[in-house]
Scaffold this motif. Structure first.
Motif, PDB file in Angstrom:
ATOM      1  N   ARG A 148       9.663 -15.041  13.036  1.00 52.05           N
ATOM      2  CA  ARG A 148      11.071 -14.706  12.867  1.00 52.05           C
ATOM      3  C   ARG A 148      11.627 -15.456  11.660  1.00 52.05           C
ATOM      4  N   GLY A 149      12.414 -14.740  10.828  1.00 52.86           N
ATOM      5  CA  GLY A 149      13.014 -15.325   9.631  1.00 52.86           C
ATOM      6  C   GLY A 149      12.231 -15.056   8.367  1.00 52.86           C
ATOM      7  N   ALA A 150      10.988 -14.551   8.475  1.00 51.22           N
ATOM      8  CA  ALA A 150      10.187 -14.297   7.283  1.00 51.22           C
ATOM      9  C   ALA A 150      10.615 -12.993   6.623  1.00 51.22           C
ATOM     10  N   GLU A 151      10.293 -12.849   5.341  1.00 47.72           N
ATOM     11  CA  GLU A 151      10.570 -11.611   4.610  1.00 47.72           C
ATOM     12  C   GLU A 151       9.395 -10.658   4.795  1.00 47.72           C
ATOM     13  N   VAL A 152       9.696  -9.372   4.972  1.00 45.06           N
ATOM     14  CA  VAL A 152       8.679  -8.354   5.192  1.00 45.06           C
ATOM     15  C   VAL A 152       8.781  -7.324   4.078  1.00 45.06           C
ATOM     16  N   VAL A 153       7.632  -6.962   3.483  1.00 44.72           N
ATOM     17  CA  VAL A 153       7.583  -5.960   2.419  1.00 44.72           C
ATOM     18  C   VAL A 153       6.546  -4.910   2.800  1.00 44.72           C
ATOM     19  N   LEU A 154       6.987  -3.654   2.936  1.00 43.10           N
ATOM     20  CA  LEU A 154       6.101  -2.526   3.238  1.00 43.10           C
ATOM     21  C   LEU A 154       6.152  -1.546   2.070  1.00 43.10           C
ATOM     22  N   THR A 155       4.980  -1.158   1.542  1.00 44.15           N
ATOM     23  CA  THR A 155       4.915  -0.313   0.360  1.00 44.15           C
ATOM     24  C   THR A 155       3.964   0.840   0.598  1.00 44.15           C
ATOM     25  N   CYS A 156       4.334   2.029   0.061  1.00 42.94           N
ATOM     26  CA  CYS A 156       3.436   3.177   0.089  1.00 42.94           C
ATOM     27  C   CYS A 156       3.472   3.857  -1.271  1.00 42.94           C
ATOM     28  N   GLN A 157       2.345   4.465  -1.672  1.00 40.94           N
ATOM     29  CA  GLN A 157       2.232   5.181  -2.936  1.00 40.94           C
ATOM     30  C   GLN A 157       1.677   6.561  -2.639  1.00 40.94           C
ATOM     31  N   VAL A 158       2.350   7.602  -3.179  1.00 39.25           N
ATOM     32  CA  VAL A 158       2.028   8.988  -2.842  1.00 39.25           C
ATOM     33  C   VAL A 158       1.881   9.796  -4.114  1.00 39.25           C
ATOM     34  N   GLY A 159       0.849  10.663  -4.145  1.00 36.32           N
ATOM     35  CA  GLY A 159       0.673  11.609  -5.224  1.00 36.32           C
ATOM     36  C   GLY A 159       0.978  13.012  -4.775  1.00 36.32           C
ATOM     37  N   GLY A 160       1.188  13.929  -5.730  1.00 36.56           N
ATOM     38  CA  GLY A 160       1.483  15.318  -5.420  1.00 36.56           C
ATOM     39  C   GLY A 160       2.367  15.936  -6.475  1.00 36.56           C
ATOM     40  N   LEU A 161       2.261  17.256  -6.643  1.00 37.25           N
ATOM     41  CA  LEU A 161       3.091  17.994  -7.609  1.00 37.25           C
ATOM     42  C   LEU A 161       3.728  19.173  -6.895  1.00 37.25           C
ATOM     43  N   PRO A 162       5.063  19.363  -7.051  1.00 37.70           N
ATOM     44  CA  PRO A 162       5.984  18.439  -7.732  1.00 37.70           C
ATOM     45  C   PRO A 162       6.063  17.099  -6.997  1.00 37.70           C
ATOM     46  N   ASP A 185      -0.702   1.845 -11.622  1.00 39.79           N
ATOM     47  CA  ASP A 185      -1.375   2.490 -12.747  1.00 39.79           C
ATOM     48  C   ASP A 185      -0.574   3.641 -13.307  1.00 39.79           C
ATOM     49  N   GLY A 186       0.683   3.746 -12.881  1.00 36.34           N
ATOM     50  CA  GLY A 186       1.551   4.796 -13.401  1.00 36.34           C
ATOM     51  C   GLY A 186       1.403   6.125 -12.715  1.00 36.34           C
ATOM     52  N   GLN A 187       0.515   6.246 -11.756  1.00 42.98           N
ATOM     53  CA  GLN A 187       0.282   7.510 -11.063  1.00 42.98           C
ATOM     54  C   GLN A 187       0.980   7.494  -9.716  1.00 42.98           C
ATOM     55  N   GLY A 188       1.645   8.606  -9.370  1.00 43.83           N
ATOM     56  CA  GLY A 188       2.256   8.745  -8.067  1.00 43.83           C
ATOM     57  C   GLY A 188       3.560   7.992  -7.934  1.00 43.83           C
ATOM     58  N   ALA A 189       4.361   8.423  -6.940  1.00 45.61           N
ATOM     59  CA  ALA A 189       5.630   7.764  -6.646  1.00 45.61           C
ATOM     60  C   ALA A 189       5.422   6.737  -5.549  1.00 45.61           C
ATOM     61  N   SER A 190       6.225   5.662  -5.566  1.00 46.81           N
ATOM     62  CA  SER A 190       6.137   4.645  -4.528  1.00 46.81           C
ATOM     63  C   SER A 190       7.533   4.332  -4.022  1.00 46.81           C
ATOM     64  N   LEU A 191       7.604   3.848  -2.788  1.00 50.26           N
ATOM     65  CA  LEU A 191       8.864   3.428  -2.184  1.00 50.26           C
ATOM     66  C   LEU A 191       8.578   2.191  -1.345  1.00 50.26           C
ATOM     67  N   THR A 192       9.248   1.075  -1.700  1.00 48.29           N
ATOM     68  CA  THR A 192       9.041  -0.205  -1.019  1.00 48.29           C
ATOM     69  C   THR A 192      10.213  -0.492  -0.101  1.00 48.29           C
ATOM     70  N   LEU A 193       9.916  -0.879   1.145  1.00 55.46           N
ATOM     71  CA  LEU A 193      10.926  -1.303   2.117  1.00 55.46           C
ATOM     72  C   LEU A 193      10.857  -2.816   2.218  1.00 55.46           C
ATOM     73  N   ARG A 194      11.984  -3.472   1.954  1.00 56.65           N
ATOM     74  CA  ARG A 194      12.051  -4.930   1.998  1.00 56.65           C
ATOM     75  C   ARG A 194      13.043  -5.329   3.091  1.00 56.65           C
ATOM     76  N   ILE A 195      12.582  -6.116   4.080  1.00 60.79           N
ATOM     77  CA  ILE A 195      13.419  -6.564   5.200  1.00 60.79           C
ATOM     78  C   ILE A 195      13.688  -8.045   5.020  1.00 60.79           C
ATOM     79  N   GLN A 196      14.983  -8.387   4.956  1.00 56.45           N
ATOM     80  CA  GLN A 196      15.360  -9.787   4.770  1.00 56.45           C
ATOM     81  C   GLN A 196      15.406 -10.487   6.128  1.00 56.45           C
ATOM     82  N   ALA A 197      14.803 -11.662   6.242  1.00 52.39           N
ATOM     83  CA  ALA A 197      14.893 -12.509   7.442  1.00 52.39           C
ATOM     84  C   ALA A 197      14.625 -11.688   8.707  1.00 52.39           C
ATOM     85  N   ALA A 198      13.381 -11.370   8.942  1.00 50.72           N
ATOM     86  CA  ALA A 198      13.010 -10.508  10.070  1.00 50.72           C
ATOM     87  C   ALA A 198      13.458 -11.109  11.394  1.00 50.72           C
TER      88      ALA A 198
END
Length: 1025
Positions: free
Chosen positions: A141-155, A186-199
């Motif tokens: 409890r109180g630690a920072e949490v970072v969850l990241t995903c990277q996805v490819g696809g067109l569009p 590496d510049g490929q695909g879109a990413s979205l990071t979720l950052r949780i402050q003080a879990a």
């Protein structure tokens, strides 16, 4: 579907419509339909209103009335609705079906070198594919949490996060988390990071990243567990726990549970920010273990479940909820009700090493009491894995070849569900195994956790033996997680975690969410404009179903109760039903319903009926037949509708009202068959003189013919001339011999129509003209029809192999068995063969094994055991072996009273220091009694002796004292014998006014001799009366 008018023939009619097809990209897709018409229609395929032409990937195979569209290497651009259009001079008809092309699962991207950049999946537009998935995490409890995903696809797909199926802004304030969009490293695909402050503790859950574009949707999940920081334990282990919650302001609720049952406490808490929950027992924080489960249910309630409650589980349970705004408590006092009959020595927790053994042992009050072993809710039967031993009152379970999944809670149970419970801990590479089973609703997230002894080890997850992709697996230290977001029915099955030679398995069961079926069509109407055709129209249901659906049209002949499906239609509107779509002439009614993956709507019946007449057409015509002399000649054809027809042989009409007949006395015999649309004429055992015969078939609209040709067989059979019937017993040698007219002419052996294969148990030999099939040691399964077949001729052998007869060795006479309630009765039967099957019957009904009946087999000995016989279980029993039977008559007597003497209350007068003996005689010598004085159980000592002899139970006071006066009871079950003892300093004089002669009674009853069975009561064996 529609059809034009005209008198030049019959318009096209679909007998089988093309069905929708779903294929994976790159696979083969095929649409099939059957369409008839006179003249035969021309069939074209269309897509998007444009006609399709054959190419390298697209072809249009035809087989008579069956037309197909074959698409090789399907691409996403091939998806859509395909129309089959049939046209002739009499009209036109069409049918449609959809082809769906699915993207295959994307392989895990391989590492790319710096000089070879990662290429986007596919050469053109494509559905989203996860290049990097989120990783499960275990934080304080109180630690920072970072969850990241990277996805490819067109569009480029749009990304968003969810927690436990809810949008993040529905769960938290915006200040508690941050979303950071970006690109891959590496510049490929879109990413979205979720950052949780003080879990915080409520932040624990399943987080799913969704990716969506015009071509599809993908998702990946991870588990986050937030733990309370560990507190240092008190220096003195015996020190009383310090209360971590406020004192209760009101009396707690009371909850009673029977020993061995489950107790479930539910606490529903609301607050903002979401409160943190802690469970406490007797002031101590509770942690989940094998018998204490803590989870959150689907309604948001916090649940504590105590499994198989024991006396040590009683106490005060508190649910404490707190957030930044305050704290609240809810408490319940748990009481465990102990049974009257208890285990003399309960089970104790044990530990064992993987691949070793574990031994559980307990004692029951009486050796006659039957017990059963359980691992949690699963009953364990004796086998090599679970060895179960009974030695007097001792009950022992030995678990061999321990593995991780043997870790758990084990129970020994007596009658009345009286249980003793113990934990078995299996020490090995896996510390925390998977649950036995996991039930998840379709669409929910499934999370599985495993804890290993060593940190950083690499395990593997599999589903029904196939490895799962790394995107759904995570490891951190000792913990390993598998997250399956949005499970479907295809995800159900066995999930296994393997680490070296150790493995743990769970059964994932996906329960379908109940959906309402679609509504019925509306505004249904019937129009009878054209001859022999009816037009049906309708509108879609209101409201329209959320998922794809079709309409199912059914017909019913007036006067019949059966509804028959005509065809299915994807689009609402109108459909013409011609007479060719019905099997026979008559008046027909129609009804329609809506069908989707969630069920079927109610039917809507069209008003009125229509008179329709089928027109027969030839689907598959007669063909010339060539057979050998002596064989049967079979002529067959298929029509478009069920209709009667007439067969002709050489211009002479064959009788259609007789299934079998003869053209003339002594001439060719025939048989006529009709099954649905198929008609058959079978000419039996044709001869050479029948060659050249002409066979014809005529019905309204159809006329066809074919010729018969007889071939001369190059060989014939000398022996046997007729079918041979042979009977053997098992293990006998069987030799079948067929002699041909030519030397070394080949022949083939068949059994029940299948070609035989040579082996050690079946040998085929050829010696000149003779062909032999040899069975060195026949078995029952060798029974059947054997055929020696050569060019156009065959010899047949009907072989029957039977087991030798079985005989009953003992008993040879009728056996009578008498027992009382709760005694163990055993019926024994011995046969002369160990492998002989034996069945038991009671009052004419076959007996199977149950909780009240045990069937035992030891070689030739067979036993039926009633462990605790009841009066209703008596009757006539039979042991059946082959054609012989052994008879047993079992009578179970219900004991109305266990105490034979005394029958009334006994008054005893004695002088101090005299010897007093209180005697009680019982119905059975093995019955146990309990002596009490003035309501308190007596304790044996030099001044009070308890004696037992056969059926006699005595309480002896060797030197009675004044304080020994009182009421003594001899108790058994719900019965008791009463003795009132009065002790005085001396006897009163005869003329005393208080002298009561009725107090002088016989203290000791003369001993009577009783004879009992030499067998102990728990093993009473049937014997001849």
């Amino acid at each position: 579907m529609k059809a034009g008018s005209g008198d030049q023939g019959s318009p096209p009619c679909f007998l089988r419509f093309p069905r929708p097809v779903r294929v994976v990209s790159g696979a083969e897709a095929e649409l099939k339909c059957v369409v008839l018409g006179e003249p035969p229609p021309t069939v074209l395929w269309e897509k998007g209103g444009q006609p399709l032409v054959a190419s390298e990937r697209l072809s249009f195979p035809e087989d008579g009335a069956e037309h197909s569209l074959l698409l090789s290497g399907a691409l996403p651009t091939d998806a859509g609705v395909y129309v089959c259009r049939a046209r002739n001079a009499a009209g036109e008809a069409y049918a449609a079906a959809a082809v769906t092309v699915l993207e295959p699962p994307a392989p895990e991207p391989e590492p790319q070198s710096s000089d070879c950049p990662l290429q986007p999946p596919g050469t053109g537009e494509s559905a989203p594919v996860f290049l990097t998935g989120p990783q499960s995490q275990w934080v304080l409890r109180g630690a920072e949490v970072v969850l990241t995903c990277q996805v490819g696809g067109l569009p480029e797909p749009t990304l968003h996060w969810e927690k436990d199926g809810m949008a993040l802004d529905e769960v938290w304030d915006s200040s508690h988390f941050a979303l950071e969009p970006g690109r891959g490293a590496d510049g490929q695909g879109a990413s979205l990071t979720l950052r949780i402050q003080a879990a915080r503790l409520p932040d624990s859950g399943v987080y799913v990243c969704h990716a969506r574009n015009a071509h599809g949707h993908a998702q990946a999940g991870a588990l986050l567990q937030v733990h309370q920081p560990h507190e240092s334990p008190p220096e003195d282990p015996d020190e009383a726990p310090v209360s971590v919650v406020e004192p209760l302001k009101c009396a707690p609720k009371t909850f009673w549970v029977n020993e061995g049952k489950h107790a479930k406490f539910r606490c529903y808490v609301m607050g903002k920010p979401e409160p943190e929950i802690e469970w406490h027992w007797e002031g101590r924080p509770l942690l989940p273990d094998r018998r204490r489960l803590m989870y959150r249910d689907r309604d948001g309630g916090f649940v504590l479940k105590v499994l198989y409650c024991q006396a040590k589980d009683r106490g005060l349970y508190v649910c404490a909820a707190r957030n930044s705004a305050g704290q609240t408590l809810s408490a319940v006092q748990l009481h465990v009700k102990e049974p009257r009959l208890r285990f003399t020595r309960p089970l104790q927790d044990v530990e064992g090493r993987e691949h070793g053994i574990a031994v559980l042992e307990c004692k029951v009050p009486n050796s006659r009491i039957p017990t059963a072993w359980f691992r949690e809710d699963q009953r364990l039967l004796p086998c090599r894995k679970y060895e179960q031993i009974e030695e007097g009152t001792v009950r022992r379970l030995i678990i061999h070849r321990l593995k991780a999944d043997d870790d758990g809670v084990y129970l020994c149970e007596m009658r009345g569900r009286v249980r003793t419970v113990a934990n078995v801990t299996v020490k090995g590479p896996i510390l925390k195994r998977l649950p036995r089973k996991l039930d998840v609703l379709e669409g929910e997230n499934a999370v599985l956790l495993v804890e290993t002894r060593e940190a950083g080890v690499q395990g593997s997850w599999s589903h029904d033996g196939e490895e799962l992709p790394p995107t759904c697996q995570s490891s951190c230290g000792h913990m390993h997680a598998l997250v399956l977001p949005g499970v479907t029915r295809e995800d159900a099955g066995e999930i296994t975690f393997s680490l070296g030679n150790s493995r743990t398995t769970t059964l994932l069961r996906v329960k379908c969410v109940k959906h309402s079926p679609p509504g019925p069509p509306v505004l249904v109407e019937m129009f009878k404009g054209q001859k022999n055709t009816v037009l049906l129209t309708w509108k879609p249901p209101e409201p329209a179903p959320e998922t794809s659906f079709i309409y199912r049209l059914e017909r019913q002949e007036v006067g019949s109760e059966d509804w028959v499906q005509c065809f299915s239609i994807e689009k609402a509107g109108a459909v013409e039903v011609p007479g060719d779509c019905v099997p026979s002439e008559g008046d027909y009614r129609f009804r329609i319903c809506t069908v989707s993956e969630h069920g079927r709507s109610s039917h809507v019946v069209f008003n009125g009926s229509a008179h329709l007449v089928p027109t027969a057409r030839l689907v598959s015509g007669l063909e010339d037949v060539q057979v050998y002399d002596g064989e049967d000649a079979v002529f067959s054809l298929d029509l478009s509708t069920i209709i009667q027809g007439t067969w002709f042989l050489n211009g002479e009409q064959l009788k259609s009202d007789e299934p079998e007949g003869q053209v003339e006395p002594g001439a060719l015999r025939y048989r006529v068959e009709q099954k649905g649309l198929q008609h058959k004429l079978i000419l039996q055992t044709v001869k050479h003189q029948d060659s050249g015969a002409l066979v014809g078939f005529i019905c309204p609209g159809v006329q066809d013919s074919a010729a018969l040709t007889i071939q001369e067989s190059p060989v014939h059979i000398l022996s046997p001339q007729d079918k041979v019937l042979l009977t053997f017993t098992t293990s006998e040698r069987v030799v079948l011999t067929c002699e041909l007219s030519r030397v070394d002419f080949p022949a083939t052996w068949y059994k029940d129509g299948q070609k035989v294969e040579e082996s050690e148990s079946l040998i085929v030999k050829m010696d000149g003209r003779k062909h032999r099939l040899i069975l060195p040691a026949a078995e029952v399964r060798d029974s059947g029809e054997f055929e020696c077949r050569t060019e156009g001729v065959s010899a047949f052998f009907n072989v029957t192999v039977k087991d030798p007869p079985v005989h009953i060795v003992d008993p040879r006479e009728h056996v009578f068995v008498h027992a009382i309630t709760s005694e163990c009765v055993m019926l024994s039967c011995e046969v002369d063969r160990e492998d002989a099957p034996v069945q038991w019957y009671k009052d004419g009904q076959e007996v199977g094994e149950s909780d009240f009946v045990v069937l035992e087999n030891e070689g030739p000995h067979h036993r039926l055991v009633l462990p605790a016989a009841q009066p209703s279980e008596g009757g006539e029993f039979q042991c059946v072996a082959g054609d012989e039977r052994a008879y047993f008559t079992v009578t179970i007597t219900d004991v109305s009273s266990w105490i034979v003497y005394p029958s009334g209350k006994v008054y005893v007068a004695a002088v101090r220091l005299e010897r007093v003996v209180l005697t009680c005689e019982l119905f059975r010598p093995w019955a146990e009694v309990r002596w009490t004085k003035d309501g308190e159980e007596v304790v044996e000592s030099p001044a009070l002796l308890l004696e037992k002899e056969d059926t006699i139970r005595r309480l002896v006071l060797p030197s009675v004292q004044l304080e020994d006066s009182g009421e003594y009871l001899c108790e058994i079950d719900d019965e008791s014998a009463s003795f009132t003892v009065t002790v005085t300093e001396s006897y009163q004089s005869q003329d005393s006014q208080n002298n009561n002669p009725e107090l002088c009674v016989l203290l000791k009853k003369p001993k009577t001799r009783r004879l009992w069975s030499r067998f102990p009561p728990w093993r009473r064996t049937a014997g001849t009366e």
